[in-house]
Design a protein around this motif. Structure first.
Motif, PDB file in Angstrom:
ATOM      1  N   UNK A 156      48.205 -86.239 -13.399  1.00 46.44           N
ATOM      2  CA  UNK A 156      47.732 -87.218 -12.583  1.00 46.44           C
ATOM      3  C   UNK A 156      46.093 -86.911 -11.959  1.00 46.44           C
ATOM      4  N   UNK A 157      45.878 -85.516 -11.688  1.00 49.21           N
ATOM      5  CA  UNK A 157      44.551 -85.181 -10.926  1.00 49.21           C
ATOM      6  C   UNK A 157      43.694 -85.600 -12.381  1.00 49.21           C
ATOM      7  N   UNK A 158      43.991 -85.450 -13.635  1.00 50.81           N
ATOM      8  CA  UNK A 158      42.994 -85.312 -14.786  1.00 50.81           C
ATOM      9  C   UNK A 158      42.930 -86.978 -14.930  1.00 50.81           C
ATOM     10  N   UNK A 159      43.791 -87.583 -14.780  1.00 53.52           N
ATOM     11  CA  UNK A 159      43.784 -89.211 -14.884  1.00 53.52           C
ATOM     12  C   UNK A 159      42.799 -89.758 -13.899  1.00 53.52           C
ATOM     13  N   UNK A 160      42.815 -89.098 -12.822  1.00 52.45           N
ATOM     14  CA  UNK A 160      42.005 -89.697 -11.606  1.00 52.45           C
ATOM     15  C   UNK A 160      40.541 -89.478 -12.349  1.00 52.45           C
ATOM     16  N   UNK A 161      40.192 -88.274 -12.744  1.00 51.05           N
ATOM     17  CA  UNK A 161      39.027 -87.989 -13.198  1.00 51.05           C
ATOM     18  C   UNK A 161      38.257 -88.976 -14.280  1.00 51.05           C
ATOM     19  N   UNK A 217      34.099 -80.247  -9.235  1.00 54.55           N
ATOM     20  CA  UNK A 217      34.681 -81.507  -9.872  1.00 54.55           C
ATOM     21  C   UNK A 217      33.639 -82.301 -10.578  1.00 54.55           C
ATOM     22  N   UNK A 218      32.394 -82.279 -10.077  1.00 55.94           N
ATOM     23  CA  UNK A 218      31.339 -82.967 -10.681  1.00 55.94           C
ATOM     24  C   UNK A 218      30.911 -82.423 -12.163  1.00 55.94           C
ATOM     25  N   UNK A 219      31.131 -80.956 -12.288  1.00 58.41           N
ATOM     26  CA  UNK A 219      31.208 -80.639 -13.642  1.00 58.41           C
ATOM     27  C   UNK A 219      32.115 -80.958 -14.554  1.00 58.41           C
ATOM     28  N   UNK A 220      33.483 -81.217 -13.978  1.00 54.51           N
ATOM     29  CA  UNK A 220      34.561 -81.682 -14.819  1.00 54.51           C
ATOM     30  C   UNK A 220      34.229 -82.966 -15.202  1.00 54.51           C
ATOM     31  N   UNK A 221      33.859 -83.831 -14.350  1.00 53.92           N
ATOM     32  CA  UNK A 221      33.380 -85.230 -14.678  1.00 53.92           C
ATOM     33  C   UNK A 221      32.195 -85.180 -15.892  1.00 53.92           C
TER      34      UNK A 221
END
Ligand SMILES: NC(=O)c1ccc[n+]([C@@H]2O[C@H](COP(=O)([O-])OP(=O)(O)OC[C@H]3O[C@@H](n4cnc5c(N)ncnc54)[C@H](OP(=O)(O)O)[C@@H]3O)[C@@H](O)[C@H]2O)c1
Length: 313
Positions: A156-161, A217-221
């Motif tokens: 779920x959290x990866x799908x949000x990103x 989280x910005x780096x992940x995006x």
């Protein structure tokens, strides 16, 4: 060496982590019983030999039969999709599970919860840690693994990103994009869960697990966009409150707004590993962010190929 004679009870087997753990344990021919609220939905998916029983953690009377003869019970459940008070429901679910485990003489509980050590934890993270305390109070040896965002297709959290990066070429990003996390690949999480099931008997443990990189989280995006070949611009604004952020997420992602809102409030809390020493009892070297995203995208490619050409695969 795995003790394949131990009977394992799996909760959450219709969910993301529980489903992946089920497939791994079935591949290793473990004796497995899955508790599900809708057994008819799970039964067609399980391997021969896997038992599926009806059970609902919010209906304690359904649990004694599910726990009978079990040596290790895995708790991979949360109530965030329910419309009610999720913290109260998760407390009740954990108490019912702990009490049934104690009555049935279950030796070990394995639980996957969430990282976060600040005083002002979000309701979601505080509830995940409360569940761990309740399970430890059962008296069964409890191994609680605490993880940050889990990277994998369907998480779920990866799908949000993913939804945000895929849909928005220009993102007005709230403060939480700078919060630090320690994303971990789902396969590494499954390795930890299997090792926790197989660990020698001992005292209860809380183990913090994370991938090789601490990133925002910005780096992940940004890394997701890079691997997908998408040019994305992020404009940081300091004013968006978590509540506004969640409304913003509800507008732009396909996820149910209520789950997204509960998760997004946790994004203000840093979820990094403070003490890696506990998890070092396991011989697992988790990969970093780029490799975790690469694995998630590669798995999707395989799934798409299998859907298109099922006979060939
Ligand atoms: N995904 C992540 O990024 C992440 C990160 C850190 C930790 N975790 C932890 O991993 C665990 C599993 O999460 P997930 O991502 O796999 O969640 P998920 O995909 O949303 O699955 C939740 C599961 O809980 C079951 N469930 C809910 N209420 C229940 C009840 N009353 N009785 C029985 N089953 C019930 C659901 O069954 P139904 O099909 O019946 O609804 C479903 O199988 C949680 O403890 C979570 O905190 C996840």
């Amino acid at each position: 060496m795995a003790d394949n004679q131990k009977r394992i009870l799996l909760t959450g087997a219709t969910g993301y982590i529980g489903g992946r753990l089920r497939r791994r344990l079935e591949a290793e021919s473990r004796e497995l019983r899955c508790l599900a609220r809708r057994p008819e939905a799970l039964e067609p998916q399980v391997a021969r030999g896997t038992e599926v029983v009806y059970g609902d953690l919010l209906r304690p009377e359904t649990l004694p039969a599910a726990m009978r003869g079990i040596s290790t019970a895995c708790y991979l459940v949360h109530s965030m999709a329910s419309g009610g008070d999720f913290a109260r429901e998760d407390r009740e679910a954990a108490r019912a599970f702990a009490s049934a485990a104690r009555a049935a003489g279950v030796e070990r509980i394995v639980y996957l919860g969430g990282l976060g050590s600040e005083d002002a934890l979000s309701d979601h993270l505080a509830s995940r840690q409360e569940v761990g305390r309740i399970l430890r109070d059962s008296g069964a040896q409890t191994i609680e693994l605490r993880a940050s965002i889990i990277i994998g297709s369907g998480s779920l959290s990866f799908e949000m990103i993913r939804a945000l990066v895929e849909r928005l070429p220009v993102m007005v990003t709230p403060r939480w994009v700078r919060t630090l996390a320690q994303p971990i690949a789902v396969e590494d999480v499954i390795d930890y869960l299997v090792d926790a099931i197989d660990a020698p008997a001992g005292r209860s443990l809380v183990l913090e697990v994370g991938g090789a990189d601490r990133v925002s989280y910005g780096d992940i995006m940004a890394e997701y966009a890079r691997q997908r070949g998408l040019h994305r611009v992020m404009i940081a604004v300091p004013v968006l409150s978590p509540r506004l952020s969640s409304l913003w997420l509800a507008l732009v992602t396909p996820l149910q707004a209520r789950v997204g809102r509960k998760l997004v409030e946790s994004l203000r809390n840093e979820t990094t590993v403070g003490d890696p020493s506990g998890a070092e009892i396991f011989d697992i070297r988790p990969c970093g962010l780029a490799e975790a995203i690469r694995q998630a995208l590669a798995e999707e490619e395989r799934e798409i190929a299998q859907t298109r050409w099922p006979k060939a695969s």
